[in-house]
Design a protein around this motif. Structure first.
Motif, PDB file in Angstrom:
ATOM      1  N   ALA A   1      -3.271  -7.295  -4.999  1.00 17.71           N
ATOM      2  CA  ALA A   1      -2.561  -8.026  -3.950  1.00 17.71           C
ATOM      3  C   ALA A   1      -3.491  -8.197  -2.766  1.00 17.71           C
ATOM      4  CB  ALA A   1      -1.298  -7.284  -3.527  1.00 17.71           C
ATOM      5  N   LEU A   2      -3.579  -9.424  -2.260  1.00 12.79           N
ATOM      6  CA  LEU A   2      -4.321  -9.679  -1.033  1.00 12.79           C
ATOM      7  C   LEU A   2      -3.428  -9.378   0.162  1.00 12.79           C
ATOM      8  CD1 LEU A   2      -6.112 -13.101  -1.669  1.00 12.79           C
ATOM      9  CD2 LEU A   2      -7.195 -10.868  -1.450  1.00 12.79           C
ATOM     10  N   GLY A   3      -3.987  -8.715   1.155  1.00 14.90           N
ATOM     11  CA  GLY A   3      -3.265  -8.520   2.395  1.00 14.90           C
ATOM     12  C   GLY A   3      -2.116  -7.541   2.298  1.00 14.90           C
ATOM     13  N   GLU A   4      -1.218  -7.610   3.278  1.00 12.77           N
ATOM     14  CA  GLU A   4      -0.197  -6.593   3.465  1.00 12.77           C
ATOM     15  C   GLU A   4       1.166  -7.008   2.917  1.00 12.77           C
ATOM     16  OE1 GLU A   4       1.466  -6.826   7.818  1.00 12.77           O
ATOM     17  OE2 GLU A   4      -0.695  -7.207   7.893  1.00 12.77           O
TER      18      GLU A   4
ATOM     19  N   LEU B   1      -5.485   8.885  -7.445  1.00  6.40           N
ATOM     20  CA  LEU B   1      -5.397   8.917  -8.898  1.00  6.40           C
ATOM     21  C   LEU B   1      -4.056   9.515  -9.298  1.00  6.40           C
ATOM     22  CD1 LEU B   1      -8.990  10.261  -9.550  1.00  6.40           C
ATOM     23  CD2 LEU B   1      -8.185   7.967 -10.095  1.00  6.40           C
ATOM     24  N   GLY B   2      -3.202   8.697  -9.900  1.00  2.81           N
ATOM     25  CA  GLY B   2      -1.933   9.184 -10.422  1.00  2.81           C
ATOM     26  C   GLY B   2      -2.108   9.746 -11.820  1.00  2.81           C
ATOM     27  N   ASN B   3      -0.994  10.058 -12.466  1.00  2.00           N
ATOM     28  CA  ASN B   3      -1.072  10.634 -13.806  1.00  2.00           C
ATOM     29  C   ASN B   3      -1.722   9.691 -14.801  1.00  2.00           C
ATOM     30  OD1 ASN B   3       0.140  13.005 -12.981  1.00  2.00           O
ATOM     31  ND2 ASN B   3       2.204  12.292 -13.452  1.00  2.00           N
ATOM     32  N   ASP B   4      -1.463   8.391 -14.672  1.00  2.00           N
ATOM     33  CA  ASP B   4      -2.010   7.429 -15.630  1.00  2.00           C
ATOM     34  C   ASP B   4      -2.460   6.133 -14.957  1.00  2.00           C
ATOM     35  OD1 ASP B   4       0.476   6.458 -14.952  1.00  2.00           O
ATOM     36  OD2 ASP B   4       1.142   6.094 -17.014  1.00  2.00           O
ATOM     37  N   TYR B   5      -2.831   6.210 -13.677  1.00  2.00           N
ATOM     38  CA  TYR B   5      -3.242   5.001 -12.965  1.00  2.00           C
ATOM     39  C   TYR B   5      -4.148   5.367 -11.799  1.00  2.00           C
ATOM     40  CZ  TYR B   5       0.150   6.403  -9.417  1.00  2.00           C
ATOM     41  OH  TYR B   5       0.832   7.117  -8.453  1.00  2.00           O
ATOM     42  N   MET B   6      -4.858   4.370 -11.306  1.00  2.00           N
ATOM     43  CA  MET B   6      -5.626   4.474 -10.068  1.00  2.00           C
ATOM     44  C   MET B   6      -5.132   3.396  -9.120  1.00  2.00           C
ATOM     45  SD  MET B   6      -9.688   3.719  -9.308  1.00  2.00           S
ATOM     46  CE  MET B   6     -10.345   5.146 -10.148  1.00  2.00           C
ATOM     47  N   VAL B   7      -4.923   3.754  -7.844  1.00  2.00           N
ATOM     48  CA  VAL B   7      -4.599   2.774  -6.809  1.00  2.00           C
ATOM     49  C   VAL B   7      -5.633   2.905  -5.706  1.00  2.00           C
ATOM     50  CG1 VAL B   7      -2.964   4.358  -5.694  1.00  2.00           C
ATOM     51  CG2 VAL B   7      -2.824   1.913  -5.213  1.00  2.00           C
ATOM     52  N   ARG B   8      -6.069   1.759  -5.167  1.00  2.00           N
ATOM     53  CA  ARG B   8      -7.048   1.822  -4.087  1.00  2.00           C
ATOM     54  C   ARG B   8      -6.849   0.665  -3.118  1.00  2.00           C
ATOM     55  NH1 ARG B   8     -12.496  -0.592  -4.429  1.00  2.00           N
ATOM     56  NH2 ARG B   8     -12.915   0.977  -2.851  1.00  2.00           N
ATOM     57  N   ASN B   9      -7.159   0.923  -1.847  1.00  2.00           N
ATOM     58  CA  ASN B   9      -7.289  -0.115  -0.834  1.00  2.00           C
ATOM     59  C   ASN B   9      -8.766  -0.376  -0.607  1.00  2.00           C
ATOM     60  OD1 ASN B   9      -4.590  -0.519  -0.401  1.00  2.00           O
ATOM     61  ND2 ASN B   9      -4.512   0.464   1.611  1.00  2.00           N
TER      62      ASN B   9
ATOM     63  N   ILE C   1      -8.397  -5.493   2.747  1.00  2.00           N
ATOM     64  CA  ILE C   1      -8.401  -6.863   2.217  1.00  2.00           C
ATOM     65  C   ILE C   1      -7.557  -6.951   0.960  1.00  2.00           C
ATOM     66  CG2 ILE C   1      -9.845  -8.732   1.344  1.00  2.00           C
ATOM     67  CD1 ILE C   1     -12.103  -7.663   3.107  1.00  2.00           C
ATOM     68  N   HIS C   2      -7.681  -5.975   0.064  1.00  2.00           N
ATOM     69  CA  HIS C   2      -6.813  -5.993  -1.116  1.00  2.00           C
ATOM     70  C   HIS C   2      -6.390  -4.582  -1.516  1.00  2.00           C
ATOM     71  CE1 HIS C   2     -10.599  -5.635  -3.769  1.00  2.00           C
ATOM     72  NE2 HIS C   2      -9.837  -4.633  -4.191  1.00  2.00           N
ATOM     73  N   THR C   3      -5.291  -4.530  -2.241  1.00  2.00           N
ATOM     74  CA  THR C   3      -4.808  -3.307  -2.875  1.00  2.00           C
ATOM     75  C   THR C   3      -4.827  -3.529  -4.382  1.00  2.00           C
ATOM     76  OG1 THR C   3      -3.349  -2.836  -0.996  1.00  2.00           O
ATOM     77  CG2 THR C   3      -2.889  -1.677  -3.063  1.00  2.00           C
ATOM     78  N   SER C   4      -5.477  -2.619  -5.107  1.00  2.00           N
ATOM     79  CA  SER C   4      -5.590  -2.722  -6.567  1.00  2.00           C
ATOM     80  C   SER C   4      -4.906  -1.542  -7.238  1.00  2.00           C
ATOM     81  CB  SER C   4      -7.063  -2.721  -7.010  1.00  2.00           C
ATOM     82  OG  SER C   4      -7.741  -3.855  -6.566  1.00  2.00           O
ATOM     83  N   VAL C   5      -4.339  -1.791  -8.422  1.00  2.00           N
ATOM     84  CA  VAL C   5      -3.837  -0.739  -9.299  1.00  2.00           C
ATOM     85  C   VAL C   5      -4.397  -0.999 -10.691  1.00  2.00           C
ATOM     86  CG1 VAL C   5      -1.810   0.371 -10.341  1.00  2.00           C
ATOM     87  CG2 VAL C   5      -1.706  -0.456  -7.972  1.00  2.00           C
ATOM     88  N   TYR C   6      -4.888   0.050 -11.351  1.00  2.00           N
ATOM     89  CA  TYR C   6      -5.378  -0.063 -12.723  1.00  2.00           C
ATOM     90  C   TYR C   6      -4.687   0.973 -13.594  1.00  2.00           C
ATOM     91  CZ  TYR C   6      -9.098  -2.846 -10.629  1.00  2.00           C
ATOM     92  OH  TYR C   6      -9.794  -3.810  -9.944  1.00  2.00           O
ATOM     93  N   GLU C   7      -4.263   0.530 -14.799  1.00  2.00           N
ATOM     94  CA  GLU C   7      -3.634   1.405 -15.781  1.00  2.00           C
ATOM     95  C   GLU C   7      -4.493   1.406 -17.047  1.00  2.00           C
ATOM     96  OE1 GLU C   7       0.825   0.932 -15.979  1.00  2.00           O
ATOM     97  OE2 GLU C   7       0.280  -0.948 -14.985  1.00  2.00           O
ATOM     98  N   PRO C   8      -5.355   2.405 -17.227  1.00  2.00           N
ATOM     99  CA  PRO C   8      -6.305   2.363 -18.347  1.00  2.00           C
ATOM    100  C   PRO C   8      -5.658   2.412 -19.722  1.00  2.00           C
ATOM    101  CG  PRO C   8      -6.440   4.451 -17.166  1.00  2.00           C
ATOM    102  CD  PRO C   8      -5.586   3.554 -16.340  1.00  2.00           C
TER     103      PRO C   8
ATOM    104  N   PHE D   1       0.325   2.164  -0.249  1.00  2.00           N
ATOM    105  CA  PHE D   1      -0.987   1.657   0.140  1.00  2.00           C
ATOM    106  C   PHE D   1      -0.912   0.294   0.807  1.00  2.00           C
ATOM    107  CE2 PHE D   1      -2.601   5.186  -1.976  1.00  2.00           C
ATOM    108  CZ  PHE D   1      -3.989   5.207  -2.015  1.00  2.00           C
ATOM    109  N   ASN D   2       0.054  -0.516   0.446  1.00  2.00           N
ATOM    110  CA  ASN D   2       0.073  -1.914   0.860  1.00  2.00           C
ATOM    111  C   ASN D   2       0.898  -2.174   2.123  1.00  2.00           C
ATOM    112  OD1 ASN D   2       1.144  -5.101  -0.117  1.00  2.00           O
ATOM    113  ND2 ASN D   2      -1.019  -4.576  -0.013  1.00  2.00           N
TER     114      ASN D   2
END
Length: 346
Positions: A307-310, A103-111, A292-299, A273-274
């Motif tokens: 992104a799929l894959g590496e 969890l960043g200041n204004d985003y979430m990133v996950r694998n 399988i994927h890397t996601s980023v969300y900015e609420p 992450f990727n």
């Protein structure tokens, strides 16, 4: 290394009609055939009770029940088989899996780390007109969500902990869907997670438009909440519930913390992450824990990346523009995954 692709589906309308559209999509793929083969290889270690499952959906998620009924209208399968594959509520195969969240200041990133054969390869933007909140994100087991964001700006992801001593309850991907479907902020998400019956032990990570965030540690027996920025695959509060072996999870968490300074941009986080060289992205696909994927969300900006894959460039969506009525021309996105294992829809 193989090329992989995820379809993008958009739908504005009722849950029933989304179910019809989803079933029609499924008929163009081998997903259901592959799913049936999986059930033949490993018999379910749980029961299906039609009446009790109907009652629990009427209590917690009547709109999603309508979606399943829309699917049944097209697939023409017995109700028991529909519930086995799409309701994700279990009564009473243990695989390892990963997943990492920051969890960043204004985003979430996950694998998202799991087995390709379980992956829908479908990304959905859904704006219901019959109740529930609009959502964006990849689907899991057709009706579920493993991460995503809703129209209120609430972001959700989950990480696997263990499946020891399961209880009667919803599985993780349906719980993720319920959070996005019905919660507008972190307090509402925590309240819902405390009220739901849980099948297995997971951490649910949530962030809202006001940048409140929480990591909710859940088992069928207990729930606790911590306010932290990192999560892998072991509990920090419910430590008595952890698996006997958590070294890989702890080591991955240490690498994540070492690479993530206080002011860590979303672009740097995505690259961290990727890229497999950083040892957060995993290639352990045969062990059910490959990325399988890397996601980023900015609420706050209502933006979603995936992104799929590496070592891939993310596909970006402005969810607010789509909610405001703008059409989406993009039909799919692609990537490269270093395994011969194929998606459920191939």
């Amino acid at each position: 290394m193989q090329d992989v692709k995820s379809d993008i589906m958009t739908h504005r309308g009722s849950h029933f009609d989304l179910g019809v559209k989803t079933a029609q999509w499924m008929q163009q793929t081998p997903l259901l055939k592959n799913r049936e083969q999986e059930w033949r290889k490993r018999m379910p270690r749980f029961d299906i009770n039609i009446k009790e499952t109907y009652n629990i959906f009427q209590l917690y998620a009547p709109h999603i029940w309508e979606e399943i009924m829309g699917m049944q209208e097209v697939l023409n399968l017995p109700t028991r088989q529909m519930l086995l594959n799409f309701a994700h509520y279990r009564f009473t195969p243990l695989k390892n899996s990963g997943c990492t969240v920051f969890l960043g200041n204004d985003y979430m990133v996950r694998n998202y780390d799991y087995h390709p054969a379980t992956y829908d390869a479908r990304y959905l933007l859904f704006q219901p007109n019959d109740g529930g909140l609009a959502q964006i994100g990849p689907t899991s087991r057709v009706t579920g969500r493993m991460d995503g964001m809703n129209e209120a700006g609430l972001v959700m992801a989950y990480n696997f902990m263990h499946r020891k001593h399961p209880g009667d309850g919803f599985v993780c991907y349906m719980i993720g869907r319920l959070v996005l479907e019905y919660c507008k902020d972190v307090p509402e998400a925590i309240q819902l997670l405390k009220s739901l019956p849980h099948r297995s032990s997971f951490s649910y990570i949530v962030m809202d438009k006001n940048l409140n965030h929480a990591i909710v540690e859940v088992t069928p027996r207990a729930i606790d909440v911590r306010y932290d920025k990192t999560c892998t695959n072991h509990f920090k509060l419910l430590t008595h519930e952890n698996r006997n072996y958590t070294k890989e999870s702890s080591d991955r968490l240490d690498r994540l913390i070492a690479h993530s300074p206080e002011q860590f941009s979303k672009y740097d986080a995505f690259k961290l992450f990727n890229n497999p060289n950083n040892e957060i992205y995993s290639k352990l696909f045969n062990s059910w824990s490959g990325t399988i994927h890397t996601s980023v969300y900015e609420p706050q900006s209502m933006s979603a990346w995936i992104a799929l894959g590496e070592n891939n460039q993310p596909t970006r969506f402005n969810f607010q523009h789509w909610l405001d009525g703008q059409s989406l021309e993009l039909q799919n996105f692609t990537g490269h995954i270093d395994t011969e294992l194929t998606f459920a829809t191939y």
